[in-house]
Motif scaffolding. Structure first.
Motif, PDB file in Angstrom:
ATOM      1  N   UNK A  24      57.555  28.160  46.774  1.00  0.00           N
ATOM      2  CA  UNK A  24      57.272  29.521  46.341  1.00  0.00           C
ATOM      3  C   UNK A  24      58.149  30.543  47.043  1.00  0.00           C
ATOM      4  N   UNK A  25      58.780  30.160  48.151  1.00  0.00           N
ATOM      5  CA  UNK A  25      59.679  31.064  48.863  1.00  0.00           C
ATOM      6  C   UNK A  25      60.854  30.273  49.427  1.00  0.00           C
ATOM      7  N   UNK A  26      61.935  30.989  49.730  1.00  0.00           N
ATOM      8  CA  UNK A  26      63.144  30.355  50.244  1.00  0.00           C
ATOM      9  C   UNK A  26      62.892  29.808  51.643  1.00  0.00           C
ATOM     10  N   UNK A  27      63.277  28.559  51.912  1.00  0.00           N
ATOM     11  CA  UNK A  27      63.075  27.998  53.250  1.00  0.00           C
ATOM     12  C   UNK A  27      64.008  28.664  54.259  1.00  0.00           C
ATOM     13  N   UNK A  28      63.505  28.908  55.466  1.00  0.00           N
ATOM     14  CA  UNK A  28      64.326  29.536  56.499  1.00  0.00           C
ATOM     15  C   UNK A  28      65.390  28.584  57.017  1.00  0.00           C
ATOM     16  N   UNK A  29      65.027  27.328  57.186  1.00  0.00           N
ATOM     17  CA  UNK A  29      65.957  26.329  57.709  1.00  0.00           C
ATOM     18  C   UNK A  29      66.217  25.304  56.617  1.00  0.00           C
ATOM     19  N   UNK A  30      67.494  25.060  56.354  1.00  0.00           N
ATOM     20  CA  UNK A  30      67.887  24.084  55.342  1.00  0.00           C
ATOM     21  C   UNK A  30      69.088  23.318  55.889  1.00  0.00           C
ATOM     22  N   UNK A  31      68.967  22.015  55.994  1.00  0.00           N
ATOM     23  CA  UNK A  31      70.042  21.192  56.533  1.00  0.00           C
ATOM     24  C   UNK A  31      71.265  21.262  55.624  1.00  0.00           C
ATOM     25  N   UNK A  32      72.460  21.025  56.176  1.00  0.00           N
ATOM     26  CA  UNK A  32      73.660  21.030  55.339  1.00  0.00           C
ATOM     27  C   UNK A  32      73.526  20.057  54.171  1.00  0.00           C
ATOM     28  N   UNK A  37      64.356  23.735  45.701  1.00  0.00           N
ATOM     29  CA  UNK A  37      64.112  24.477  44.473  1.00  0.00           C
ATOM     30  C   UNK A  37      63.026  25.513  44.740  1.00  0.00           C
ATOM     31  N   UNK A  38      63.269  26.770  44.286  1.00  0.00           N
ATOM     32  CA  UNK A  38      62.345  27.870  44.543  1.00  0.00           C
ATOM     33  C   UNK A  38      62.030  28.564  43.224  1.00  0.00           C
ATOM     34  N   UNK A  39      60.727  28.791  42.979  1.00  0.00           N
ATOM     35  CA  UNK A  39      60.300  29.564  41.812  1.00  0.00           C
ATOM     36  C   UNK A  39      60.532  31.027  42.156  1.00  0.00           C
ATOM     37  N   UNK A  40      61.481  31.664  41.463  1.00  0.00           N
ATOM     38  CA  UNK A  40      61.882  33.024  41.803  1.00  0.00           C
ATOM     39  C   UNK A  40      61.965  33.862  40.534  1.00  0.00           C
ATOM     40  N   UNK A  41      61.648  35.155  40.665  1.00  0.00           N
ATOM     41  CA  UNK A  41      61.684  36.060  39.516  1.00  0.00           C
ATOM     42  C   UNK A  41      63.112  36.427  39.114  1.00  0.00           C
ATOM     43  N   UNK A  42      64.098  36.115  39.960  1.00  0.00           N
ATOM     44  CA  UNK A  42      65.482  36.462  39.628  1.00  0.00           C
ATOM     45  C   UNK A  42      66.076  35.538  38.562  1.00  0.00           C
ATOM     46  N   UNK A  43      65.447  34.402  38.314  1.00  0.00           N
ATOM     47  CA  UNK A  43      65.921  33.477  37.285  1.00  0.00           C
ATOM     48  C   UNK A  43      65.127  33.687  35.996  1.00  0.00           C
ATOM     49  N   UNK A  44      65.761  33.423  34.838  1.00  0.00           N
ATOM     50  CA  UNK A  44      65.049  33.567  33.564  1.00  0.00           C
ATOM     51  C   UNK A  44      63.916  32.544  33.434  1.00  0.00           C
ATOM     52  N   UNK A  45      63.067  32.755  32.450  1.00  0.00           N
ATOM     53  CA  UNK A  45      61.932  31.863  32.223  1.00  0.00           C
ATOM     54  C   UNK A  45      62.398  30.429  31.981  1.00  0.00           C
ATOM     55  N   UNK A  46      61.708  29.480  32.567  1.00  0.00           N
ATOM     56  CA  UNK A  46      62.042  28.074  32.389  1.00  0.00           C
ATOM     57  C   UNK A  46      63.081  27.565  33.361  1.00  0.00           C
ATOM     58  N   UNK A  47      63.554  28.412  34.272  1.00  0.00           N
ATOM     59  CA  UNK A  47      64.557  27.997  35.257  1.00  0.00           C
ATOM     60  C   UNK A  47      64.055  28.295  36.662  1.00  0.00           C
ATOM     61  N   UNK A  48      64.582  27.551  37.633  1.00  0.00           N
ATOM     62  CA  UNK A  48      64.250  27.757  39.032  1.00  0.00           C
ATOM     63  C   UNK A  48      65.539  27.972  39.817  1.00  0.00           C
TER      64      UNK A  48
END
Length: 79
Positions: A24-32, A37-48
């Motif tokens: 539901x939110x962007x992870x603070x730490x992400x390994x190289x 995958x994040x459900x975000x309002x910046x992407x159109x419907x049906x996309x993550x």
């Protein structure tokens, strides 16, 4: 017969690994090169939003991608 049973067993064990967790939110730490995958309002419907971790000094890659319903499961990001 053993090969058939082994094949059935391995396919049932590997099947749950195909599902992608959608946060539901962007992870603070992400390994190289790790993908989240994040459900975000910046992407159109049906996309993550797909985040790809990067090495130090390089920005993360972000892209809107479509996922099939059977590949995704909704989860909560842990801080």
């Amino acid at each position: 017969m053993r090969a058939l049973l082994l094949g059935v067993f391995l396919s049932t064990v590997a099947l749950p690994c195909l599902a992608q967790t959608i946060l539901k939110s962007e992870p603070l730490v992400l390994a190289p090169y790790e993908i989240a995958f994040v459900q975000d309002a910046s992407c159109p419907a049906g996309k993550v939003l797909k985040f790809t971790g990067a090495i130090r000094g390089v920005h993360r890659k972000k892209a809107c991608v479509a996922l099939a319903a059977e590949q995704a499961s909704l989860a909560v990001a842990t801080p």
